[in-house]
Design a protein around this motif. Structure first.
Motif, PDB file in Angstrom:
ATOM      1  N   GLY A  11       0.828  -1.196   0.000  1.00 15.23           N
ATOM      2  CA  GLY A  11       0.000   0.000   0.000  1.00 15.23           C
ATOM      3  C   GLY A  11       0.858   1.240   0.000  1.00 15.23           C
ATOM      4  O   GLY A  11       2.004   1.220   0.454  1.00 15.23           O
ATOM      5  N   SER A  12       0.306   2.321  -0.518  1.00 15.52           N
ATOM      6  CA  SER A  12       1.033   3.588  -0.528  1.00 15.52           C
ATOM      7  C   SER A  12       0.076   4.729  -0.203  1.00 15.52           C
ATOM      8  O   SER A  12      -1.062   4.759  -0.692  1.00 15.52           O
ATOM      9  CB  SER A  12       1.697   3.824  -1.886  1.00 15.52           C
ATOM     10  N   GLN A  29      -2.242   8.144   8.669  1.00 16.20           N
ATOM     11  CA  GLN A  29      -1.762   9.240   7.829  1.00 16.20           C
ATOM     12  C   GLN A  29      -0.560   8.802   7.010  1.00 16.20           C
ATOM     13  O   GLN A  29       0.508   8.506   7.541  1.00 16.20           O
ATOM     14  CB  GLN A  29      -1.402  10.460   8.686  1.00 16.20           C
ATOM     15  N   ASP A  30      -0.785   8.704   5.696  1.00 11.02           N
ATOM     16  CA  ASP A  30       0.292   8.475   4.726  1.00 11.02           C
ATOM     17  C   ASP A  30       1.105   7.215   5.045  1.00 11.02           C
ATOM     18  O   ASP A  30       2.332   7.255   5.152  1.00 11.02           O
ATOM     19  CB  ASP A  30       1.203   9.695   4.661  1.00 11.02           C
ATOM     20  N   ILE A  31       0.385   6.087   5.174  1.00  9.42           N
ATOM     21  CA  ILE A  31       1.028   4.807   5.507  1.00  9.42           C
ATOM     22  C   ILE A  31       1.476   4.096   4.236  1.00  9.42           C
ATOM     23  O   ILE A  31       0.703   3.948   3.282  1.00  9.42           O
ATOM     24  CB  ILE A  31       0.040   3.894   6.277  1.00  9.42           C
ATOM     25  N   ASP A  32       2.720   3.644   4.210  1.00 12.09           N
ATOM     26  CA  ASP A  32       3.245   2.786   3.144  1.00 12.09           C
ATOM     27  C   ASP A  32       3.645   1.443   3.752  1.00 12.09           C
ATOM     28  O   ASP A  32       4.172   1.400   4.870  1.00 12.09           O
ATOM     29  CB  ASP A  32       4.477   3.405   2.478  1.00 12.09           C
ATOM     30  N   ILE A  57      -8.454  -2.192   7.248  1.00 15.72           N
ATOM     31  CA  ILE A  57      -8.294  -1.786   5.848  1.00 15.72           C
ATOM     32  C   ILE A  57      -7.653  -2.907   5.045  1.00 15.72           C
ATOM     33  O   ILE A  57      -8.066  -3.200   3.911  1.00 15.72           O
ATOM     34  CB  ILE A  57      -7.472  -0.484   5.763  1.00 15.72           C
ATOM     35  N   LEU A  58      -6.650  -3.570   5.616  1.00 23.57           N
ATOM     36  CA  LEU A  58      -6.025  -4.707   4.932  1.00 23.57           C
ATOM     37  C   LEU A  58      -7.044  -5.806   4.655  1.00 23.57           C
ATOM     38  O   LEU A  58      -7.008  -6.450   3.595  1.00 23.57           O
ATOM     39  CB  LEU A  58      -4.876  -5.260   5.778  1.00 23.57           C
ATOM     40  N   LYS A  63     -12.720   1.086   4.249  1.00 25.37           N
ATOM     41  CA  LYS A  63     -12.141   1.647   3.031  1.00 25.37           C
ATOM     42  C   LYS A  63     -11.240   2.817   3.383  1.00 25.37           C
ATOM     43  O   LYS A  63     -11.607   3.688   4.173  1.00 25.37           O
ATOM     44  CB  LYS A  63     -13.241   2.105   2.072  1.00 25.37           C
ATOM     45  N   GLU A  64     -10.062   2.837   2.817  1.00 22.34           N
ATOM     46  CA  GLU A  64      -9.139   3.935   3.037  1.00 22.34           C
ATOM     47  C   GLU A  64      -9.725   5.230   2.464  1.00 22.34           C
ATOM     48  O   GLU A  64     -10.428   5.210   1.451  1.00 22.34           O
ATOM     49  CB  GLU A  64      -7.779   3.642   2.384  1.00 22.34           C
ATOM     50  N   THR A  65      -9.454   6.361   3.117  1.00 22.34           N
ATOM     51  CA  THR A  65      -9.927   7.653   2.630  1.00 22.34           C
ATOM     52  C   THR A  65      -9.139   8.069   1.392  1.00 22.34           C
ATOM     53  O   THR A  65      -9.708   8.514   0.386  1.00 22.34           O
ATOM     54  CB  THR A  65      -9.796   8.729   3.730  1.00 22.34           C
ATOM     55  N   THR A  66      -7.834   7.954   1.463  1.00 18.07           N
ATOM     56  CA  THR A  66      -6.965   8.162   0.302  1.00 18.07           C
ATOM     57  C   THR A  66      -5.878   7.098   0.313  1.00 18.07           C
ATOM     58  O   THR A  66      -5.652   6.428   1.311  1.00 18.07           O
ATOM     59  CB  THR A  66      -6.313   9.564   0.317  1.00 18.07           C
ATOM     60  N   GLY A  67      -5.184   6.976  -0.823  1.00 20.68           N
ATOM     61  CA  GLY A  67      -4.159   5.954  -0.958  1.00 20.68           C
ATOM     62  C   GLY A  67      -4.696   4.732  -1.665  1.00 20.68           C
ATOM     63  O   GLY A  67      -5.873   4.681  -2.066  1.00 20.68           O
ATOM     64  N   GLU A  68      -3.852   3.728  -1.806  1.00 17.91           N
ATOM     65  CA  GLU A  68      -4.250   2.531  -2.560  1.00 17.91           C
ATOM     66  C   GLU A  68      -3.560   1.295  -1.994  1.00 17.91           C
ATOM     67  O   GLU A  68      -2.369   1.315  -1.687  1.00 17.91           O
ATOM     68  CB  GLU A  68      -3.892   2.695  -4.036  1.00 17.91           C
TER      69      GLU A  68
END
Length: 267
Positions: A11-12, A29-32, A57-58, A63-68
């Protein structure tokens, strides 16, 4: 990138926000992240660090708000029930409270039989029973004694074993284990961990432990991700992080377990 080098689950920029305006809470916040096939990863942090939100989320439960999030290098498709069902054949979870993971009105035989249904296998009654007995035997439970019982009639340790029996039947690619041993005694805890590690070895399964216990994480993991207030503050090989932590929060977690080597017999 060669197929063998593609992360199994990655994920990014994963961010999760609950609420709106002045009432919003940024849980992640901004998890990779990047998890390999057969790897044992621990996501470590105190209560409120965001690790359980990340686990959901995994799993595709939030559902994540942003990211993929990517699975096998491709974006997940989870909008339809059929898509989520296919994903959950490969991604399974064990949660802290085993009683919340089962329908309390279904007997054990139904709970295990549902695993066969999820896989879409067309088996006769004898073969279904054989598979359920084999799964119970793997976790040292007697199927005949439990098959007609309801979850509330079982002990916490029996429930945890039953959850692992389900994993044995499903053969997932990824297992997310959210504080799976926190509600059982030390002897049972060791047994449960040994069962999970045996499953990893037999199926080359990726295991993601969600835990506040840095000692446990060090003992079982290839890789650690340290979470604080919704962020990953440190990541890397378990031994490297424990022996040479670079972040103050990681140091604090380790200091809370001053005899980590002695506790886990890791001289």
């Amino acid at each position: 990138m060669k197929p063998s080098e593609t992360p199994l689950l990655s994920g990014s920029g994963i961010t999760k926000v609950f609420g709106f305006g002045n009432n919003k809470t940024i849980a992640l916040q901004d998890i990779d992240f990047s998890f390999r096939e057969g790897e044992i990863v621990s996501i470590v942090g105190e209560s409120g660090s965001g690790k359980t939100t990340l686990a959901k989320i995994l799993m595709g439960l939030l559902k994540e708000t942003t990211g993929e999030v990517l699975y096998k290098g491709l974006p997940r498709q989870l909008r339809k029930h059929s898509q989520r069902k296919r994903y959950w054949k490969d991604i399974q979870a064990i949660f802290q409270d085993p009683f919340s993971s089962f329908n309390l009105f279904h007997k054990v035989v139904r709970l295990l039989d549902d695993c066969i249904e999820l896989q879409g296998l067309k088996l006769n009654k004898e073969e279904r029973l054989r598979r359920m007995k084999e799964a119970c035997s793997f976790v040292n439970l007697k199927f005949e004694e439990l098959m007609n019982k309801y979850p509330f009639e079982l002990s916490g340790g029996q429930m945890q074993r039953l959850m692992i029996a389900r994993i044995f039947m499903l053969h997932p690619k990824v297992l997310i284990a959210d504080e799976p041993t926190s509600m059982i005694d030390a002897c049972s805890r060791s047994t449960i961990l040994d069962m999970l590690l045996k499953l990893r070895d037999e199926n080359n399964m990726t295991i993601i432990f969600i835990t506040h216990d840095v000692g446990l994480a060090y003992y079982i993991s290839d890789t650690l991700y340290i979470m604080e207030r919704g962020r990953i503050v440190e990541r890397g090989p378990a031994e490297s992080i424990i022996l040479n932590p670079t972040h103050d929060y990681t140091r604090q977690l380790i200091e809370d377990v001053p005899k980590i080597h002695e506790e886990w017999n890791l001289a």
